[in-house]
Write an enzyme that holds these catalytic residues in place. Structure first.
Site, PDB file in Angstrom:
ATOM      1  N   LEU A   1      -3.136   2.418 -13.674  1.00 56.70           N
ATOM      2  CA  LEU A   1      -4.191   2.368 -12.995  1.00 56.70           C
ATOM      3  C   LEU A   1      -5.116   3.192 -13.648  1.00 56.70           C
ATOM      4  CD1 LEU A   1      -5.368   1.388 -10.263  1.00 56.70           C
ATOM      5  CD2 LEU A   1      -4.981   3.581  -9.527  1.00 56.70           C
TER       6      LEU A   1
ATOM      7  N   GLU B   1       2.803   6.436 -16.311  1.00 58.11           N
ATOM      8  CA  GLU B   1       1.887   7.161 -15.514  1.00 58.11           C
ATOM      9  C   GLU B   1       2.968   7.774 -14.483  1.00 58.11           C
ATOM     10  OE1 GLU B   1      -1.009   4.872 -12.989  1.00 58.11           O
ATOM     11  OE2 GLU B   1       0.151   3.031 -13.304  1.00 58.11           O
TER      12      GLU B   1
ATOM     13  N   TYR C   1      -6.668  -1.998  -2.486  1.00 57.28           N
ATOM     14  CA  TYR C   1      -7.031  -0.874  -1.596  1.00 57.28           C
ATOM     15  C   TYR C   1      -7.618   0.198  -2.513  1.00 57.28           C
ATOM     16  CZ  TYR C   1      -3.185   2.032  -3.583  1.00 57.28           C
ATOM     17  OH  TYR C   1      -2.282   2.769  -4.298  1.00 57.28           O
TER      18      TYR C   1
ATOM     19  N   ARG D   1       1.695 -18.988   6.752  1.00 56.54           N
ATOM     20  CA  ARG D   1       2.414 -18.568   5.431  1.00 56.54           C
ATOM     21  C   ARG D   1       2.703 -19.400   4.392  1.00 56.54           C
ATOM     22  NH1 ARG D   1       7.032 -17.446   2.988  1.00 56.54           N
ATOM     23  NH2 ARG D   1       7.176 -15.470   1.952  1.00 56.54           N
TER      24      ARG D   1
ATOM     25  N   HIS E   1       2.350 -19.710   0.037  1.00 59.89           N
ATOM     26  CA  HIS E   1       2.094 -18.505  -1.007  1.00 59.89           C
ATOM     27  C   HIS E   1       0.903 -18.789  -1.598  1.00 59.89           C
ATOM     28  CE1 HIS E   1       6.340 -17.731  -0.555  1.00 59.89           C
ATOM     29  NE2 HIS E   1       6.353 -16.992  -1.697  1.00 59.89           N
TER      30      HIS E   1
ATOM     31  N   LYS F   1      -5.388  -2.327  -8.286  1.00 60.03           N
ATOM     32  CA  LYS F   1      -5.084  -1.288  -7.128  1.00 60.03           C
ATOM     33  C   LYS F   1      -4.581  -2.100  -6.168  1.00 60.03           C
ATOM     34  CE  LYS F   1      -5.929   3.185  -5.660  1.00 60.03           C
ATOM     35  NZ  LYS F   1      -4.592   3.848  -5.860  1.00 60.03           N
TER      36      LYS F   1
HETATM   37  N1  PDD Z   1      -2.885   6.545  -5.827  1.00 55.33           N
HETATM   38  N2  PDD Z   1      -1.988   5.865 -10.611  1.00 55.33           N
HETATM   39  C1  PDD Z   1      -1.539   5.285  -9.789  1.00 55.33           C
HETATM   40  C2  PDD Z   1      -0.176   4.235  -9.684  1.00 55.33           C
HETATM   41  C3  PDD Z   1      -1.950   5.733  -8.228  1.00 55.33           C
HETATM   42  O1  PDD Z   1      -1.663   5.137  -7.150  1.00 55.33           O
HETATM   43  C4  PDD Z   1      -3.062   6.470  -8.304  1.00 55.33           C
HETATM   44  C5  PDD Z   1      -3.644   7.002  -7.196  1.00 55.33           C
HETATM   45  C6  PDD Z   1      -3.489   7.082  -9.478  1.00 55.33           C
HETATM   46  C7  PDD Z   1      -4.583   8.100  -9.432  1.00 55.33           C
HETATM   47  O2  PDD Z   1      -5.855   7.450  -9.286  1.00 55.33           O
HETATM   48  P1  PDD Z   1      -7.133   8.028  -8.815  1.00 55.33           P
HETATM   49  O3  PDD Z   1      -7.231   9.438  -9.602  1.00 55.33           O
HETATM   50  O4  PDD Z   1      -8.202   7.197  -8.982  1.00 55.33           O
HETATM   51  O5  PDD Z   1      -6.673   8.571  -7.420  1.00 55.33           O
HETATM   52  C8  PDD Z   1      -3.143   6.644 -10.869  1.00 55.33           C
HETATM   53  C9  PDD Z   1      -3.589   6.992  -4.585  1.00 55.33           C
HETATM   54  C10 PDD Z   1      -4.150   8.228  -4.267  1.00 55.33           C
HETATM   55  C11 PDD Z   1      -2.783   6.499  -3.375  1.00 55.33           C
HETATM   56  O6  PDD Z   1      -2.206   5.366  -3.622  1.00 55.33           O
HETATM   57  O7  PDD Z   1      -2.527   7.187  -2.629  1.00 55.33           O
END
Ligand code: PDD
Length: 282
Positions: free
Chosen positions: A201, A177, A31, A98, A100, A145
């Site tokens: 991320l 993070e 996503y 379903r 895996h 992501k």
């Molecule tokens: N999340 N780290 C994680 C685990 C995140 O889910 C996000 C962003 C970030 C920051 O990434 P960016 O600057 O590209 O938005 C870092 C989004 C906003 C969400 O899951 O809603």
């Protein structure tokens, strides 16, 4: 009536899930969340590049050219008359019985996107908030992501239950993070943030801030730091799409320095805001 993107069609928004969609059953998909300011998507190309990378990493073949997808998302924003908010988009591996392993024969990925109006949290950006610390219990490919967000959900819930804006994650004492944002600290005039490897991320906001700091001759070290380093820092802030930059004034019971937003954080916030202004004025 709000619209959504379904594959490459803009349709009336509906919430119908195929029970055998692999996103639903396995979290098997990816996503992106893209900020929209004054009707304009912010850093869309960077988000779509990251989507492509995530797709490659999970061996999911996106069934369209990025340019076409980009135009569809722009059309969606226009159709929904979105001024301030976000585009949420996800691509699941598809629908199949379903098992895996990947469906065989292959199925088409399912792409959906919708928009959500959201005010900017300028107050929080200027005044800052508190965070909690929690263990990073995620898998070892946090650079992708993916839709698998259960550890992030649990971490954010802990934050909310403590009236905090975020949960900062640590793995063996190293700050990685936060549940939905990246973490920076400032010590003796230098910025530090975890390197962009498999433990985090690589946030688009994070990347943009590093780029701007370089241009402004503000030194950024992309190197791991410990929880103790962070608690003893001069400034701490978090970054993410739409919430942009939020100063962190306290973590659990520890005040960060004087417990007020730091000068470098506010300088970077100002710089980031001017980037957004540049976008919206063009
Ligand atoms: N999340 N780290 C994680 C685990 C995140 O889910 C996000 C962003 C970030 C920051 O990434 P960016 O600057 O590209 O938005 C870092 C989004 C906003 C969400 O899951 O809603």
């Amino acid at each position: 009536m709000a619209k959504m993107l379904f594959h490459d069609q803009i349709i009336e928004r509906e919430s119908r899930v195929n029970i055998e969609d692999r996103a639903y059953q396995f979290g098997d998909g990816i996503y992106e969340v893209i900020g929209v300011y004054d009707g304009k998507p912010f850093m869309m190309d960077e988000h779509l590049d990251r989507l492509k990378r995530s797709a490659n990493e999970i061996q999911l073949k996106l069934p369209y050219q990025m340019d076409d997808f980009r135009s569809n998302l722009e059309e969606l924003v226009e159709n929904n008359e979105l001024y301030e908010g976000i585009i949420y988009l996800q691509v699941s591996r598809g629908v199949g019985p379903r098992w895996h392993e990947f469906p065989d024969p292959d199925v088409s990925p399912v792409t959906v996107a919708y928009t959500r109006a959201e005010e900017r949290k300028t107050d929080l950006e200027e005044k800052g908030g508190v965070a909690v610390l929690t263990e990073d219990i995620r898998w070892l490919r946090c650079d992708i992501k993916t839709l698998n967000l259960l550890p992030n959900v649990l971490a954010k819930q802990k934050a909310v239950e403590h009236n905090a804006v975020e949960a900062i994650l640590h793995r063996d004492g190293i700050v990685t993070e936060a549940s939905a944002s990246n973490v920076f600290m400032v010590k003796d005039g230098t910025l530090y943030t975890h390197p962009a490897n498999n433990y985090i991320l690589n946030g688009i906001t994070r990347q943009k801030i590093i780029e701007r700091c370089d241009a402004l001759d503000m030194k950024v070290n992309e190197e791991p730091f410990t929880v103790d380093d962070m608690l003893a820092a001069d400034e701490v802030f978090i970054t993410a799409t739409k919430s942009d930059i939020i100063p962190i004034l306290q973590i659990d019971n520890h005040k960060i320095a004087a417990g007020v937003p730091g000068a470098m954080t506010l300088r970077i916030l100002e710089e980031f805001r001017s980037l957004i202004r540049e976008l919206t004025e063009t």
